[in-house]
Design an enzyme around this catalytic site. Structure first.
Site, short mmCIF file in Angstrom:
data_model
loop_
_atom_site.label_atom_id
_atom_site.label_comp_id
_atom_site.label_asym_id
_atom_site.label_seq_id
_atom_site.Cartn_x
_atom_site.Cartn_y
_atom_site.Cartn_z
N HIS A 119 0.82 -1.21 0.00
CA HIS A 119 0.00 0.00 0.00
C HIS A 119 0.86 1.26 0.00
CE1 HIS A 119 0.36 0.78 4.41
NE2 HIS A 119 0.37 -0.53 4.52
N ASP A 121 -0.15 4.36 1.12
CA ASP A 121 -0.38 5.36 2.18
C ASP A 121 0.41 5.02 3.44
OD1 ASP A 121 -2.12 3.07 2.45
OD2 ASP A 121 -3.21 4.15 4.00
N ASP A 154 6.50 0.40 6.42
CA ASP A 154 5.05 0.19 6.25
C ASP A 154 4.49 1.33 5.43
OD1 ASP A 154 2.45 -0.55 6.52
OD2 ASP A 154 2.28 -0.03 8.64
N GLU A 188 -4.96 1.84 3.15
CA GLU A 188 -4.87 0.66 4.03
C GLU A 188 -4.90 1.05 5.49
OE1 GLU A 188 -3.16 -2.51 6.51
OE2 GLU A 188 -2.40 -0.50 6.23
N GLU A 189 -4.25 2.17 5.80
CA GLU A 189 -4.11 2.56 7.21
C GLU A 189 -5.42 3.02 7.82
OE1 GLU A 189 -1.69 1.70 8.80
OE2 GLU A 189 0.09 1.63 7.51
N ASP A 215 0.77 -10.31 0.54
CA ASP A 215 0.73 -8.93 1.04
C ASP A 215 1.75 -8.77 2.15
OD1 ASP A 215 -0.08 -6.28 1.38
OD2 ASP A 215 -2.05 -6.76 2.18
N HIS A 459 4.76 2.53 12.62
CA HIS A 459 3.80 3.58 13.00
C HIS A 459 4.39 4.50 14.06
CE1 HIS A 459 -0.09 1.38 11.50
NE2 HIS A 459 0.92 1.27 10.66
ZN LIG Z 1 0.85 -1.56 6.29
#
Ligand SMILES: [Zn+2]
Length: 492
Positions: A119, A121, A154, A188-189, A215, A459
């Site tokens: 992803h 984002d 991520d 996705e987030e 994924d 994150h």
């Molecule tokens: Zn992710």
């Protein structure tokens, strides 16, 4: 009396013999493969393209508001510039404004395709933590052998590495027999309800049934699995479900000088405490149990003894796991109180108190079972309902016996010699939740090397990836396509 002792003694001996026999004879599930030597990658140059991608702040905001349009369009352009062969040989579709779907047509249309996902984002930087970063989150700097910034773990790393792998293969004249899709969502987030959901629906409308979907979501854990010194590649074969439950307590409001025995806040606090004190039951089964079948043979004798005799030791093991948050998450539906709101003024009793409790649902439980459990635990005085956009049942388990799992295992063995491979249950969620109707072989793995202390970077602050490791990831995707997209069906 003495006779009873003898009988007891000999049955204990038999039991010990059985346990030891099982522990001693449990077979390793690891495979050996010759390392790949003919797949050189210029990791430094590739890392430069990743770093440049980090500079587009493609942040997903809560509630899906204020899409960072310029950042996404800038990223798309950057991809096009960076991977000219990919953009000449593959078709690229934009779905739901910002998500990207690439199609790399195979030479044999009768073979089921492969779908690689990632992803575009990223999560925002928590306000107030900006200055804690060694290099600003969207600077995309390479320093000290690391690419720094939001998205390096991520999950821009996946987008860039997949395209980099395809570009590398195209430069060598590679042509897949199987059609290969790349799907890169843009939200996705915040649940993937716009992007991944739309791409999955599009593929479904076209009748596309991938043989394999891969994924993000698994990694190479270094020093994180107790008792195993080797790196461990954790391949997500299942992911937990997700539901947030709103609890509301109501009471007579009014002046705080003559309060009732229990106000709305007290009632609600008691309800939350009850829920924390009464989690849903623990179970060692599914992907977690399967992971022990892969990990136990690689462990020293005592943990191997316990994990290969769960028929006897499950209660002991469950108690041990329950004490550790990460282990606990693998064996039960978890309960996390995340929001608590009530009151507007220090001398006014609130009419209403509201809390949200987030549950990550273990396979075998369900959203319905969670709601039932909450209602039974908090009693009739608390109003209970599911809340939030994301409500996901636990995923089915993808088989570790499938040729697709073997393909992943072989590719890891070729590129990361000495690494132990294991299936794994994911406690977080990925975009695959939208794709489960398309294939029974959905796996979650991206070979980022991680130590326990790096987990906080996900994150969090100082997200970064090693330049060398990034090169390994590119090679992994390239080799996966060489192994998987050229072999006749079924994969193996
Ligand atoms: Zn992710």
């Amino acid at each position: 009396m003495k006779r009873a002792f003898i009988v007891l003694g000999s049955s204990v001996l038999v039991l010990v013999a059985v346990l030891v026999f099982r522990a001693a004879t449990v077979k390793s599930r690891q495979i050996h493969a010759e390392p790949v030597k003919d797949l050189a990658i210029d990791a430094r140059a590739a890392a430069g393209r990743l770093a440049a991608a980090i500079r587009f702040p493609t942040v997903s905001h809560e509630n899906g508001e204020n899409v960072e349009r310029a950042a996404f369009l800038g990223l798309h352009e950057h991809l096009q510039r960076s991977f000219p062969r990919v953009h000449a040989a593959l078709s690229r579709e934009t779905v739901a404004d910002y998500s990207l779907l690439y199609t790399w047509k195979g030479t044999n249309p009768s073979l089921a395709p492969i779908l690689l996902m990632s992803h575009q984002d990223v999560v925002p930087v928590e306000p107030g933590t900006e200055k804690d970063w060694t290099h600003p989150a969207f600077s995309g700097l390479i320093d000290g052998g690391w690419v720094w910034g939001r998205g390096t773990l991520d999950d821009k790393v996946g987008v860039l590495a997949i395209l980099e792998a395809a570009e590398t293969l195209l430069a060598r004249g590679f042509q897949p027999q199987r059609t290969v899709y790349f799907a890169f969502g843009h939200d996705e987030e915040v649940g993937g309800h716009q992007g991944a959901a739309a791409v999955a629906a599009l593929l479904e409308r076209r009748g596309i049934r991938p043989e394999l979907i891969l994924d993000e979501g698994g990694l190479i854990a270094e020093g994180m699995v107790q008792g195993i010194d080797k790196p461990v590649a954790l391949i997500g074969t299942a992911e937990k479900g997700y539901v947030s439950v709103e609890l509301v307590a109501e009471a007579a409001g009014g002046h705080s000088s003559m309060p009732p025995r229990h106000g709305a806040i007290g009632k609600l606090a008691a309800a939350v405490e009850e829920l924390e004190g009464h989690p849903m039951p623990a179970r060692i089964d599914g992907a977690t149990k399967r992971s022990f079948e892969y990990l136990a043979p690689e462990m020293p004798f005592v943990p191997r003894l316990v994990l290969s005799n769960l028929w006897l030791f499950a209660p002991v093991a469950e108690r041990q796991f329950a004490a550790d948050p990460a282990a606990n998450a693998r064996i039960r539906t978890t309960t996390a109180a995340t929001v608590f709101q009530a009151g507007i003024k220090e001398n006014v009793l609130p009419h209403r108190a509201r809390a949200v409790v987030n549950f990550r649902i273990l396979q075998g439980d369900s959203i319905e079972a969670v709601l039932r459990h909450v209602r039974e635990t908090v009693g009739p005085e608390i109003r209970v309902s599911a809340t939030g956009v994301t409500k996901t049942e636990p995923s089915p388990e993808s088989p570790d016996t499938a040729p697709d799992f073997a393909l992943l295992q072989r590719t890891v063995a070729q590129l990361f010699p000495g690494t132990v491979v294991s299936p794994n249950l994911l406690s977080g969620g990925t975009d695959t939740k939208h794709y489960l109707r398309l294939s029974g072989n959905v796996y979650r793995f991206l070979p980022i090397r991680m130590h326990a202390e790096d987990l906080a970077r996900l994150h969090g602050t100082n997200e970064r990836i090693g330049v060398e490791n990034y090169g390994e990831i590119v090679r992994f995707y390239a080799q996966l396509l060489r192994n998987g997209a050229t072999s006749p069906q079924p994969l193996s």
